[in-house]
Write an enzyme that holds these catalytic residues in place. Structure first.
Site, PDB file in Angstrom:
ATOM      1  N   HIS A   1      47.612 -58.072   4.864  1.00  0.00           N
ATOM      2  CA  HIS A   1      46.220 -57.892   5.680  1.00  0.00           C
ATOM      3  C   HIS A   1      46.506 -60.182   6.043  1.00  0.00           C
ATOM      4  CE1 HIS A   1      41.961 -57.584   5.763  1.00  0.00           C
ATOM      5  NE2 HIS A   1      41.975 -58.782   4.832  1.00  0.00           N
TER       6      HIS A   1
ATOM      7  N   CYS B   1      43.151 -56.759  11.540  1.00  0.00           N
ATOM      8  CA  CYS B   1      42.629 -57.761  10.821  1.00  0.00           C
ATOM      9  C   CYS B   1      42.909 -58.815  11.311  1.00  0.00           C
ATOM     10  CB  CYS B   1      43.441 -58.044   9.121  1.00  0.00           C
ATOM     11  SG  CYS B   1      45.123 -57.066   8.743  1.00  0.00           S
TER      12      CYS B   1
END
Length: 182
Positions: free
Chosen positions: A130, A18
């Site tokens: 994330h 990510c």
């Protein structure tokens, strides 16, 4: 947030890359950063760090600044990657609301925002974090989350601030990416 897809570059999530996807989304360019370039940055950080960790068999996969198989890069890699491109990173003081962030100033100053949010997956069995990029493109702010199927546009700066306040409330971190090193 309404969905809008007017030629906005949007890289989708693969494994735990990510940070790679959020950087490419922030720069609006495929391949602005690659897995190899981020791995090189992570390895350089290890060499530059004076208190090197002791090697163990797990060190082959679980490196100090990333996971060699799945990615999962840390903040140090993000900062080094951005500084290598002439950007600076300012950590937003979570004690302040998002109203303290100048979202409406010139795009010459604030390139975008990278947020780091806690995530829980697989019925709560997997907890991690994330990376997500937010960027103002042609006067419109977009959430370029690599988990989304497409970029999501915000209707205005007020909605961006509300979203950032929500993220801060969840324990997320807000990092302002400035065009000029300060």
């Amino acid at each position: 947030m309404a969905s809008e897809n007017c030629k906005i570059f949007h890289e989708r999530q693969k494994l735990q890359f990510c940070l790679l996807h959020s950087l490419n989304n922030l720069f609006q360019q495929e391949g602005a950063f690659t897995r190899a370039s981020l791995n090189e940055i992570a390895e350089k950080l290890v060499l530059d760090y004076p208190n090197k960790q002791t090697w163990t068999p797990l060190s082959v996969v679980f490196k100090p600044h990333h996971n060699a198989l799945t990615g999962n890069y840390d903040i140090n890699v993000l900062i080094a990657a951005l500084e290598g491109r002439g950007k600076s990173v300012v950590w937003h003081d979570r004690r302040n609301e998002a109203s303290a962030i100048d979202l409406d100033g010139g795009e010459n100053s604030l390139m975008g925002i990278v947020i780091n949010v806690p995530v829980t997956r697989y019925a709560g069995l997997w907890k991690s974090r994330h990376w997500v990029a937010l960027r103002k493109i042609d006067g419109v702010w977009y959430n370029l989350d690599s988990d989304f199927h497409a970029p999501q546009c915000f209707k205005d700066s007020k909605e961006v601030r509300e979203f950032l306040d929500y993220i801060i409330g969840l324990g997320g971190e807000v990092l302002l990416v400035k065009n000029d090193k300060e």
